[in-house]
Scaffold this active site. Sequence first.
Site, mmCIF file in Angstrom:
data_model
loop_
_atom_site.group_PDB
_atom_site.id
_atom_site.type_symbol
_atom_site.label_atom_id
_atom_site.label_comp_id
_atom_site.label_asym_id
_atom_site.label_seq_id
_atom_site.Cartn_x
_atom_site.Cartn_y
_atom_site.Cartn_z
ATOM 1 N N ARG A 279 38.279 -23.435 114.282
ATOM 2 C CA ARG A 279 39.365 -23.978 115.088
ATOM 3 C C ARG A 279 39.488 -25.468 114.770
ATOM 4 O O ARG A 279 38.529 -26.105 114.350
ATOM 5 C CB ARG A 279 39.071 -23.774 116.586
ATOM 6 C CG ARG A 279 39.029 -22.288 116.956
ATOM 7 C CD ARG A 279 38.715 -22.073 118.427
ATOM 8 N NE ARG A 279 39.695 -22.630 119.325
ATOM 9 C CZ ARG A 279 40.844 -22.051 119.667
ATOM 10 N NH1 ARG A 279 41.166 -20.872 119.155
ATOM 11 N NH2 ARG A 279 41.674 -22.632 120.504
ATOM 12 N N HIS A 451 7.761 -9.935 137.887
ATOM 13 C CA HIS A 451 7.474 -8.776 137.040
ATOM 14 C C HIS A 451 8.096 -7.526 137.645
ATOM 15 O O HIS A 451 7.990 -7.344 138.849
ATOM 16 C CB HIS A 451 5.966 -8.578 136.902
ATOM 17 C CG HIS A 451 5.611 -7.349 136.135
ATOM 18 N ND1 HIS A 451 5.718 -7.285 134.756
ATOM 19 C CD2 HIS A 451 5.192 -6.121 136.549
ATOM 20 C CE1 HIS A 451 5.362 -6.070 134.352
ATOM 21 N NE2 HIS A 451 5.036 -5.352 135.429
HETATM 22 C C1 FAD Z 1 38.137 -15.764 121.130
HETATM 23 C C2 FAD Z 1 37.403 -16.976 121.643
HETATM 24 C C3 FAD Z 1 36.226 -16.793 122.373
HETATM 25 C C4 FAD Z 1 35.554 -17.909 122.871
HETATM 26 N N1 FAD Z 1 34.401 -17.692 123.583
HETATM 27 C C5 FAD Z 1 33.739 -18.747 124.081
HETATM 28 C C6 FAD Z 1 32.568 -18.544 124.870
HETATM 29 O O1 FAD Z 1 32.146 -17.424 125.125
HETATM 30 N N2 FAD Z 1 31.934 -19.644 125.374
HETATM 31 C C7 FAD Z 1 32.384 -20.915 125.109
HETATM 32 O O2 FAD Z 1 31.769 -21.870 125.569
HETATM 33 N N3 FAD Z 1 33.481 -21.138 124.361
HETATM 34 C C8 FAD Z 1 34.167 -20.076 123.859
HETATM 35 N N4 FAD Z 1 35.312 -20.304 123.138
HETATM 36 C C9 FAD Z 1 35.737 -21.699 122.916
HETATM 37 C C10 FAD Z 1 36.426 -22.231 124.171
HETATM 38 O O3 FAD Z 1 37.532 -21.416 124.469
HETATM 39 C C11 FAD Z 1 36.854 -23.680 123.947
HETATM 40 O O4 FAD Z 1 35.721 -24.437 123.588
HETATM 41 C C12 FAD Z 1 37.450 -24.261 125.216
HETATM 42 O O5 FAD Z 1 38.567 -23.520 125.641
HETATM 43 C C13 FAD Z 1 37.853 -25.726 124.997
HETATM 44 O O6 FAD Z 1 38.323 -26.237 126.190
HETATM 45 P P1 FAD Z 1 39.383 -27.440 126.216
HETATM 46 O O7 FAD Z 1 39.720 -27.631 127.659
HETATM 47 O O8 FAD Z 1 38.881 -28.566 125.440
HETATM 48 O O9 FAD Z 1 40.664 -26.886 125.436
HETATM 49 P P2 FAD Z 1 41.601 -25.626 125.671
HETATM 50 O O10 FAD Z 1 40.901 -24.562 126.402
HETATM 51 O O11 FAD Z 1 42.177 -25.320 124.345
HETATM 52 O O12 FAD Z 1 42.732 -26.157 126.641
HETATM 53 C C14 FAD Z 1 43.626 -27.155 126.275
HETATM 54 C C15 FAD Z 1 44.872 -27.042 127.119
HETATM 55 O O13 FAD Z 1 45.675 -28.192 126.905
HETATM 56 C C16 FAD Z 1 47.021 -27.791 126.791
HETATM 57 N N5 FAD Z 1 47.751 -28.809 126.038
HETATM 58 C C17 FAD Z 1 47.603 -29.187 124.750
HETATM 59 N N6 FAD Z 1 48.449 -30.178 124.439
HETATM 60 C C18 FAD Z 1 49.157 -30.428 125.552
HETATM 61 C C19 FAD Z 1 50.187 -31.345 125.870
HETATM 62 N N7 FAD Z 1 50.658 -32.207 124.969
HETATM 63 N N8 FAD Z 1 50.694 -31.333 127.114
HETATM 64 C C20 FAD Z 1 50.227 -30.479 128.048
HETATM 65 N N9 FAD Z 1 49.249 -29.591 127.809
HETATM 66 C C21 FAD Z 1 48.723 -29.573 126.576
HETATM 67 C C22 FAD Z 1 46.937 -26.450 126.087
HETATM 68 O O14 FAD Z 1 48.124 -25.700 126.299
HETATM 69 C C23 FAD Z 1 45.722 -25.826 126.782
HETATM 70 O O15 FAD Z 1 46.097 -25.152 127.948
HETATM 71 C C24 FAD Z 1 36.034 -19.220 122.647
HETATM 72 C C25 FAD Z 1 37.224 -19.405 121.937
HETATM 73 C C26 FAD Z 1 37.900 -18.294 121.446
HETATM 74 C C27 FAD Z 1 39.188 -18.514 120.699
#
Ligand code: FAD
Length: 475
Positions: A279, A451
């Site tokens: 990613r 246990h």
């Molecule tokens: C299939 C899959 C399975 C996963 N399983 C796990 C797991 O089991 N455990 C784990 O720890 N991690 C897992 N991950 C990784 C995890 O999903 C990410 O690490 C996590 O979601 C990151 O969080 P974040 O808040 O940084 O970003 P995100 O979850 O990507 O959220 C970012 C948000 O910001 C919004 N956004 C972006 N730009 C803008 C903008 N300009 N204006 C308004 N909104 C905006 C997006 O729409 C989104 O809603 C998995 C990922 C995938 C794809």
Amino acid sequence: MADAYDVAVIGAGPAGYPTAIRAAQNGLTVVCIDAWKNHDGSAALGGTCLNAGCIPSKALLESTELVHRAQTEFAAHGIRAQGVTVDLAVMQKRRASIVRTMTGGIAALFKAAGVTAVYGRARLLPGRRIEVVANDGARSELSARHVVLASGSVPTELPSLRFDHERICDSWDALEFDAVPPRLCVIGAGVIGLELGSVWRRLGSQVVVLEALDNFLAIADQQLAAEAARHFKKQGLDIRLGAKVSGTRVAGGAVNVDYTDRKGAQCVAVDKVIVAAGRRPYAADLLAPGSGVTLDERGFISVDADCRASAENIWAVGDCVRGPMLAHKGKEEGIAVADRIAGAYAHVNYDVIPSVIYTAPEIAWVGRTEEQLKAAGVQYKSGVFPFAASGRARAMEAAVGFVKMLAARDTDTILGVHIIGPMAGELIAEATLAMEFQASAEDLQRTIHAHPTLAEAIHEAALATDKRAIDNINR
Ligand SMILES: Cc1cc2nc3c(=O)[nH]c(=O)nc-3n(C[C@H](O)[C@H](O)[C@H](O)COP(=O)(O)OP(=O)(O)OC[C@H]3O[C@@H](n4cnc5c(N)ncnc54)[C@H](O)[C@@H]3O)c2cc1C
């Protein structure tokens, strides 16, 4: 006149929404703006993790694991379960319903905490002003004393494999298939590739996993990786290492995936391809000229150790900044930033972040691997305890894998714990807590474990670091 807040958070994923809630708990006025849209066009909080990542993948892993157990384990318990069939539509409905409940829960948490939720796309302008284009197209502007960027990440698209979301799919598509693809190719044997490959394999797909690296699970302790490879092979996951994909050709309803390996040019014909080749941080249209926020050479928002970006009172957390792309890492960064904004001391311990792969057997680790300790010249001792010697694991018909503990030879401090086996993702919490408190192996040796529990395997692995395991032969 622009609305003025103490804190504006852009992104309501697992990094952004905890930031907003903690900031509100700290008595600050908070707005959180999120642009997420589901495939049906509906808005939802929770980001990738809740809508298209952690939660839906775990829902499907749980369902399909039950199928697998019914087919392979029930007989050993004396339970006849011939003719187990799968209703994929019901399974997918359950997945969607869990996601809806969880994302709706964030909206309720925001309401209770007094966080204003705005559904739309945000762009950071100079002077901590934010332009918002709401989902209905309405434009507005707001300003905040502090802005926290939590815009997350998106799947990496390979130049040779452009997503068409029909045959060449990303991980989100792969969570919402409405039919089991007879033949599936997963590009990338990382965490996401292995989890999604396992889901569809258990439902009957022939799964080929192409991994460009020569080492399987290079990020994990290699003793763990070797054990995992053995189990995945037994389950019918055809994992091909050193396989570099060069392109795809769609012909006669099939996708031909071309790749090269040690033997030369190869091709595999499948019905669908899931690209799970990593990613990348997402900051498209997030920063207007003059915002003062810079990106590093890999596209991550540049931050210091405390998640301060390069402009005053602008912070960034989660997948859009350096460090492992994990929901719990982003959550802790967000909480810490919200506390720092409120003037409190906060610290994120990047050395003690657990990783979990929710396959069967589960794989989990925290701290350093044996390979990393060797490379750093650290003197260590290792204790391994197999689940085959655990009464609880035997009772569960899940006596596979082991717990491996690595501790400093001189101080006995725990340096890493690596688990493959039943409930590894839950068990790693004890090791994480121990490492956070800088525990020694002896501390765990002297901690009473109930246990029969799986956690006893951690107790015994700690004893094994001094060749004093009770329930296993010390070598
Ligand atoms: C299939 C899959 C399975 C996963 N399983 C796990 C797991 O089991 N455990 C784990 O720890 N991690 C897992 N991950 C990784 C995890 O999903 C990410 O690490 C996590 O979601 C990151 O969080 P974040 O808040 O940084 O970003 P995100 O979850 O990507 O959220 C970012 C948000 O910001 C919004 N956004 C972006 N730009 C803008 C903008 N300009 N204006 C308004 N909104 C905006 C997006 O729409 C989104 O809603 C998995 C990922 C995938 C794809």
